[in-house]
Motif scaffolding. Structure first.
Motif, short mmCIF file in Angstrom:
data_model
loop_
_atom_site.label_atom_id
_atom_site.label_comp_id
_atom_site.label_asym_id
_atom_site.label_seq_id
_atom_site.Cartn_x
_atom_site.Cartn_y
_atom_site.Cartn_z
N TYR A 1 48.84 67.09 -105.74
CA TYR A 1 49.40 65.78 -105.31
C TYR A 1 50.93 65.72 -106.16
CZ TYR A 1 45.16 64.35 -102.98
OH TYR A 1 44.04 64.47 -102.22
N ASN A 2 51.73 64.82 -105.66
CA ASN A 2 53.23 64.75 -106.35
C ASN A 2 52.95 63.66 -107.43
OD1 ASN A 2 54.52 66.58 -104.87
ND2 ASN A 2 54.74 65.06 -103.03
N ASP A 3 53.76 63.57 -107.91
CA ASP A 3 53.73 62.37 -108.96
C ASP A 3 53.47 60.87 -108.56
OD1 ASP A 3 53.95 64.26 -110.96
OD2 ASP A 3 56.14 63.95 -111.27
N ASP A 4 54.19 60.63 -107.23
CA ASP A 4 53.91 59.45 -106.73
C ASP A 4 52.47 59.35 -105.98
OD1 ASP A 4 54.38 61.20 -104.56
OD2 ASP A 4 56.13 60.30 -103.77
N GLY A 5 51.68 60.38 -105.92
CA GLY A 5 50.41 60.32 -105.34
C GLY A 5 50.34 60.87 -103.88
N THR A 6 51.49 61.22 -103.65
CA THR A 6 51.45 61.93 -102.12
C THR A 6 50.95 63.32 -102.08
OG1 THR A 6 53.67 62.65 -102.14
CG2 THR A 6 53.18 60.41 -101.39
N LEU A 7 50.24 63.72 -101.10
CA LEU A 7 49.71 65.16 -101.06
C LEU A 7 50.91 66.22 -100.94
CD1 LEU A 7 47.24 66.81 -100.61
CD2 LEU A 7 47.69 66.65 -98.23
#
Length: 401
Positions: free
Chosen positions: A321-327
């Motif tokens: 996941y990215n830092d913003d929580g997106t896959l």
């Protein structure tokens, strides 16, 4: 210890010089007090006589003081020798006596008032129960001393000797086993020859295990020396107030009156405070009351589920996941894992490490004859013995060929 002796010697020399100077001063003062200032021949003679008498009295006093000092120094060295707790291992004997020993050196017994009662001890063996005489060795012979007083009672005179129990102790008297009382008097002479490496000759509940001449069969005598159990058994062991007897084919339990509590059976027996536990040769655990009544003929220590691998596969993916929580990404693992399901039967454990099959509702299918059980299908099981040899069983305990 050497440094301590040197320091004491230096202190004694300084004390002596100071004392002699003091005596000279006192002698001069004493002659002045008496008015002995006459320098005539008579006056000088009189001063010599008085000074000599005074010097003699002082020498006697100094000798007495020196003797007391030397005795004090000696006692101090002896106390350091025998009571340095960091130097010796200690064994508690009673409120009045302790045993001290250091590896490679002889031990000694010392009372609470500082008296060293016995020295030159190689080892000790404490008595059983309420008996008070401790067996000890001087390196050549064995004797006994009282654990409450620390005083020797029976001087070392035996080549071999055993601990006191029920008021008696076995000794090797010129190659023959005899039993003595607390005064050293022979009270039982069972005509048993001493056999090297033979253990035992200790009374429990007024009975003592003895062996035959070949040391391969065992029986028992009572405190009167009467043979109450012929030496025809492979082993006899005390367990509390009971005896466990092995006849080669099995073991039984006898009470202190030698009545049969549990008859001969194949297995392992131990006596607890509240019951007698039996583990049979087939690994089944049973429990009896202390009177020999069967309480339970089949004890189970544990029950566990069994699972087996199916033909269905589970594909596992890993995700980042990215830092913003997106896959960010999803990756599928290359090696899928088989799906596991619950088998029909369960595994139970009787004796530690020995297992059997049972139904889901607790009915025993097989005895605990296997060291490992593994489900290989919904109702198919691989069962291995302690040699790692295995058989395939179904849920009825039947072999599948």
């Amino acid at each position: 210890m050497k440094t301590k002796i040197t320091s004491m010697k230096r202190a004694f020399i300084l004390f002596w010089h100071g004392l002699t100077a003091l005596l000279v001063g006192i002698a001069n003062w004493f002659t002045v007090i008496l008015g002995m200032r006459d320098d005539s021949k008579y006056g000088k003679f009189l001063r010599r006589v008085v000074g000599s008498c005074f010097a003699f009295i002082m020498i006697v006093f100094v000798a007495a003081a020196g003797s007391a000092l030397c005795e004090a120094v000696y006692d101090a060295l002896e106390i350091d020798k025998y009571l340095d707790d960091s130097y010796y291992d200690q064994q508690y004997l009673s409120r009045n006596a302790m045993f001290y020993i250091k590896y490679g050196e002889d031990g000694f017994v010392k009372t609470v008032d500082g008296e060293t009662t016995i020295t030159g001890i190689k080892w000790i063996a404490k008595p059983l129960g309420m008996d008070s005489l401790v067996c000890y060795s001087d390196g050549e012979k064995r004797g006994y001393f009282n654990k409450f007083t620390g005083q020797p009672v029976i001087k070392p005179q035996y080549d071999h000797a055993w601990v006191f129990s029920d008021g008696l102790a076995a000794v090797d008297d010129d190659g023959w086993i005899k039993f003595i009382d607390a005064t050293g008097k022979v009270v039982i002479d069972p005509k048993i020859p001493y056999i090297p490496d033979c253990e035992g000759y200790v009374f429990h509940n007024n009975l003592c295990v003895i062996s035959n001449d070949r040391l391969d069969r065992f029986g028992m005598i009572d405190k009167h020396g009467k043979l109450v159990l012929k030496p025809e058994y492979f082993s006899i062991f005390p367990s509390g107030k009971y005896w466990i007897v092995d006849n080669g084919d099995g073991k039984c339990v006898l009470d202190s009156a030698l009545n049969t509590v549990i008859p001969f059976l194949k297995g392992y027996i131990w006596v607890n405070d509240d019951y007698i536990s039996v583990t049979l040769d087939n690994h089944i655990i049973q429990r009896y009351s202390l009177s020999g009544k069967l309480i339970n003929d089949f004890y189970v220590n544990d029950v566990s589920y069994l699972t087996y691998e199916t033909n269905d596969l589970r594909y596992i993916t890993s995700k980042t996941y990215n830092d913003d929580g997106t896959l960010a990404s999803e990756t599928e693992e290359t090696d899928p894992q088989p799906v596991e399901r619950m088998a029909k039967c369960k595994r139970y454990e009787a004796e530690g490490g020995w297992y059997g099959l049972m139904t889901a509702d607790g009915k025993v299918i097989t005895p605990p004859s296997y060291c490992d059980i593994k489900a290989i299908g919904y109702d198919t099981y691989l069962c291995k013995d302690n040699n790692e040899d295995g058989v395939i069983l179904n849920g009825k305990g039947e072999k599948i060929r």
